[in-house]
Design a protein around this motif. Structure first.
Motif, PDB file in Angstrom:
ATOM      1  N   THR A 112      38.371  36.462  49.418  1.00  0.00           N
ATOM      2  CA  THR A 112      38.015  37.238  50.576  1.00  0.00           C
ATOM      3  C   THR A 112      36.899  36.667  51.291  1.00  0.00           C
ATOM      4  O   THR A 112      35.856  36.655  50.850  1.00  0.00           O
ATOM      5  CB  THR A 112      38.038  38.743  50.360  1.00  0.00           C
ATOM      6  OG1 THR A 112      36.847  39.061  49.560  1.00  0.00           O
ATOM      7  CG2 THR A 112      39.394  39.244  49.669  1.00  0.00           C
ATOM      8  N   ASP A 113      37.251  36.374  52.444  1.00  0.00           N
ATOM      9  CA  ASP A 113      36.092  36.144  53.553  1.00  0.00           C
ATOM     10  C   ASP A 113      36.128  37.335  54.660  1.00  0.00           C
ATOM     11  O   ASP A 113      36.295  37.183  55.937  1.00  0.00           O
ATOM     12  CB  ASP A 113      36.266  34.800  53.978  1.00  0.00           C
ATOM     13  CG  ASP A 113      35.153  34.216  54.789  1.00  0.00           C
ATOM     14  OD1 ASP A 113      34.037  34.923  54.748  1.00  0.00           O
ATOM     15  OD2 ASP A 113      35.284  33.519  55.891  1.00  0.00           O
ATOM     16  N   ALA A 116      32.798  44.152  54.495  1.00  0.00           N
ATOM     17  CA  ALA A 116      32.630  44.884  53.181  1.00  0.00           C
ATOM     18  C   ALA A 116      33.870  45.851  53.220  1.00  0.00           C
ATOM     19  O   ALA A 116      34.415  46.122  51.940  1.00  0.00           O
ATOM     20  CB  ALA A 116      31.307  45.439  52.972  1.00  0.00           C
ATOM     21  N   THR A 119      37.039  44.182  52.297  1.00  0.00           N
ATOM     22  CA  THR A 119      37.084  43.725  51.063  1.00  0.00           C
ATOM     23  C   THR A 119      37.176  44.835  50.101  1.00  0.00           C
ATOM     24  O   THR A 119      38.004  44.701  49.070  1.00  0.00           O
ATOM     25  CB  THR A 119      35.756  42.991  50.839  1.00  0.00           C
ATOM     26  OG1 THR A 119      35.522  42.000  51.239  1.00  0.00           O
ATOM     27  CG2 THR A 119      35.839  42.509  48.984  1.00  0.00           C
ATOM     28  N   ALA A 123      40.364  45.232  47.295  1.00  0.00           N
ATOM     29  CA  ALA A 123      39.961  45.381  45.914  1.00  0.00           C
ATOM     30  C   ALA A 123      41.001  46.625  45.150  1.00  0.00           C
ATOM     31  O   ALA A 123      41.252  46.484  44.118  1.00  0.00           O
ATOM     32  CB  ALA A 123      38.694  45.482  45.578  1.00  0.00           C
ATOM     33  N   VAL A 130      39.253  39.560  42.515  1.00  0.00           N
ATOM     34  CA  VAL A 130      38.977  39.437  43.954  1.00  0.00           C
ATOM     35  C   VAL A 130      37.674  38.969  43.966  1.00  0.00           C
ATOM     36  O   VAL A 130      36.687  39.194  43.634  1.00  0.00           O
ATOM     37  CB  VAL A 130      39.099  40.843  44.776  1.00  0.00           C
ATOM     38  CG1 VAL A 130      38.652  40.380  46.215  1.00  0.00           C
ATOM     39  CG2 VAL A 130      40.377  41.563  44.589  1.00  0.00           C
ATOM     40  N   ASN A 132      34.738  37.622  46.469  1.00  0.00           N
ATOM     41  CA  ASN A 132      34.193  37.881  47.839  1.00  0.00           C
ATOM     42  C   ASN A 132      33.407  36.798  47.985  1.00  0.00           C
ATOM     43  O   ASN A 132      32.262  36.236  47.337  1.00  0.00           O
ATOM     44  CB  ASN A 132      33.353  39.145  47.761  1.00  0.00           C
ATOM     45  CG  ASN A 132      32.406  39.292  48.804  1.00  0.00           C
ATOM     46  OD1 ASN A 132      32.795  38.724  50.027  1.00  0.00           O
ATOM     47  ND2 ASN A 132      31.175  39.755  48.608  1.00  0.00           N
ATOM     48  N   ASP A 135      30.564  38.373  52.283  1.00  0.00           N
ATOM     49  CA  ASP A 135      30.022  39.622  52.758  1.00  0.00           C
ATOM     50  C   ASP A 135      28.675  39.801  51.522  1.00  0.00           C
ATOM     51  O   ASP A 135      28.946  39.833  50.495  1.00  0.00           O
ATOM     52  CB  ASP A 135      30.577  40.928  52.429  1.00  0.00           C
ATOM     53  CG  ASP A 135      29.927  42.046  53.499  1.00  0.00           C
ATOM     54  OD1 ASP A 135      28.924  42.536  52.809  1.00  0.00           O
ATOM     55  OD2 ASP A 135      30.597  42.205  54.649  1.00  0.00           O
ATOM     56  N   LEU A 140      28.360  46.584  47.849  1.00  0.00           N
ATOM     57  CA  LEU A 140      29.634  45.940  47.081  1.00  0.00           C
ATOM     58  C   LEU A 140      29.184  45.670  45.564  1.00  0.00           C
ATOM     59  O   LEU A 140      29.992  45.370  44.927  1.00  0.00           O
ATOM     60  CB  LEU A 140      30.151  44.552  47.928  1.00  0.00           C
ATOM     61  CG  LEU A 140      30.811  44.678  49.298  1.00  0.00           C
ATOM     62  CD1 LEU A 140      31.381  43.587  49.711  1.00  0.00           C
ATOM     63  CD2 LEU A 140      31.770  45.883  49.079  1.00  0.00           C
ATOM     64  N   LEU A 149      36.021  42.865  41.024  1.00  0.00           N
ATOM     65  CA  LEU A 149      35.392  42.180  42.124  1.00  0.00           C
ATOM     66  C   LEU A 149      34.057  41.301  41.967  1.00  0.00           C
ATOM     67  O   LEU A 149      33.404  41.766  41.273  1.00  0.00           O
ATOM     68  CB  LEU A 149      35.004  43.318  43.209  1.00  0.00           C
ATOM     69  CG  LEU A 149      34.229  42.926  44.514  1.00  0.00           C
ATOM     70  CD1 LEU A 149      35.543  42.126  45.228  1.00  0.00           C
ATOM     71  CD2 LEU A 149      34.112  44.041  45.471  1.00  0.00           C
ATOM     72  N   HIS A 151      31.599  38.200  43.258  1.00  0.00           N
ATOM     73  CA  HIS A 151      30.816  37.849  44.363  1.00  0.00           C
ATOM     74  C   HIS A 151      30.127  36.306  44.403  1.00  0.00           C
ATOM     75  O   HIS A 151      29.378  36.125  43.433  1.00  0.00           O
ATOM     76  CB  HIS A 151      29.764  38.904  44.944  1.00  0.00           C
ATOM     77  CG  HIS A 151      30.137  40.327  44.799  1.00  0.00           C
ATOM     78  ND1 HIS A 151      30.864  40.723  45.890  1.00  0.00           N
ATOM     79  CD2 HIS A 151      30.233  41.387  43.840  1.00  0.00           C
ATOM     80  CE1 HIS A 151      31.133  42.247  45.451  1.00  0.00           C
ATOM     81  NE2 HIS A 151      30.671  42.328  44.367  1.00  0.00           N
TER      82      HIS A 151
END
Length: 392
Positions: A112-113, A116, A119, A123, A130, A132, A135, A140, A149, A151
């Motif tokens: 995901t781009d 928040a 996203t 999720a 997922v 990220n 963000d 998050l 999730l 990042h």
């Protein structure tokens, strides 16, 4: 198209192939879907023309495509494949619907781009990992974390910790803090103050600024007035939009460095980084995309490398094996050290670069900093500070 979700994505399949481009042998590709906003305000012409640090320079798909292309040889060696589909969404609701459609179509990972809230909608809609890449909001990774999730883009706390470490290493301990008017600025200022406290720095004064067309508010954006009346070693500016911050260096009353959102900025990547194979990465990206590689592009590129690593670790799947490999496989980000996802918040551990926009000045964590297990955990919320209550 505004108000609707584009469900007819464009796919890229990288696998063991014959000279005619047909897939040879790899029967179970790791299917991933990249989700982006449409329209994307970050990619408006006026923002791209300004090109201040920390903002995307182009679509996230550029970095993913480069990484998947680079991984083709390794994928061929184990008869594995990665299939990437690109989807767009215009709201959290359409993002949720697109995520559910991708899961039904067999996607094993979503990238995901998105903002928040979008996203989180994605999720919560699926049972897939997922990633990220867009963000940096700390929530998050903290109170709004999710078990699946991950990042790659560094959090705001990681960036502010990198700046605070750098200031300590240079003995610039007294700071003038200038804060913008938006809600995002207020949240990021609180994060900056947490880093300042963590590393024993001192805020000698905190002042708001505001860009305005109203003549009565002109003084609120006057650098000479804002930086007068106190003594400081550096000016830390929090300006999420970047328009005021870019005009601040060399315009302060005292001849002092500016850090934060102008002057010296902490980023995940800069095209002028010259160590650990980074120049080759930057050149390959520039050749493919026709523009310099930004921090956002590096995050997308790393997402592609994570997909390739998962596919290589479990060439035939199943989805559970890919998810496990994604969480545990170390990654090479051309930053000189092995990168991995933190088990307590899903954030990718990584070195950050300190840049003035022209080149890389230094790196964080700073040399000599110690940590009981991994010095990269001095950037961002460490395990004892865990605010994510979800079991991963």
């Amino acid at each position: 198209m505004k108000g609707a979700t584009c469900l007819a994505g464009v796919s890229l399949l990288l696998a063991a192939s014959t000279s005619t481009g047909q897939v040879a042998g790899a029967t179970t590709p790791l299917k991933a879907t990249l989700m982006v906003p449409d329209p994307d305000a970050r990619l408006e012409r006026s923002r791209l023309e300004r090109q201040f640090l920390g903002h995307p320079g182009g679509p996230a798909s550029d970095g993913l495509d480069v990484a998947l292309d680079e991984g083709q040889f390794e994928l061929q060696a184990v008869d594995a494949a990665v299939a990437l589909t690109k989807q767009s969404a215009a709201s959290p609701e359409t993002a949720r619907a697109a995520a559910q459609a991708a899961e039904k179509a067999g996607a094993a990972v979503l990238v995901t781009d998105l903002p928040a809230d979008w996203t989180l909608a994605v999720a919560d809609a699926v049972k897939l990992p997922v990633i990220n890449i867009g963000d940096a909001a700390d929530r998050l990774r903290e109170q709004d974390c999710r078990a699946r999730l991950f990042h790659i883009i560094p959090s705001e706390r990681m960036r502010s910790d990198a700046l605070a470490q750098t200031l300590v290493s240079r003995k610039w301990s007294k700071l003038l803090l200038l804060i913008g008017p938006s809600a995002e600025d207020q949240a990021r200022a609180a994060t900056a103050q947490a880093s300042i406290k963590r590393y024993g720095l001192q805020v000698v004064a905190s002042k708001p600024f505001k860009l305005s067309g109203d003549p009565r508010e002109r003084d609120l954006a006057n650098p000479l007035l804002l930086t007068a009346g106190t003594t400081y070693d550096a000016v830390w500016v929090v300006d999420s939009d970047g328009e005021f911050a870019r005009s601040l260096p060399y315009r302060t009353v005292l001849p002092r460095p500016v850090v934060g959102d102008a002057g010296l900025v902490a980023v995940a990547w800069h095209a002028q980084f010259e160590r650990y194979g980074a120049p080759q990465v930057a050149r390959r990206f520039a050749k493919a995309a026709g523009r310099p590689m930004t921090a956002s592009d590096w995050a997308a590129w790393m997402a592609g490398k994570a997909l390739v690593a998962a596919a290589i670790a479990a060439p035939k799947g199943p989805a559970a094996a890919w998810a496990q490999a994604l969480a545990k496989t170390p990654l090479d980000g051309s930053k000189g050290t092995s990168l991995s996802f933190r088990p307590w918040d899903g954030q990718l551990r990584q070195t950050l670069l300190l840049t003035d926009g022209q080149g890389v000045i230094s790196q964080a964590p700073v040399e000599g900093l110690l940590h009981p297990t991994n010095v990269l955990d001095t950037l961002g919320a460490d395990a004892p500070e865990k605010r994510c209550k979800t079991t991963r």
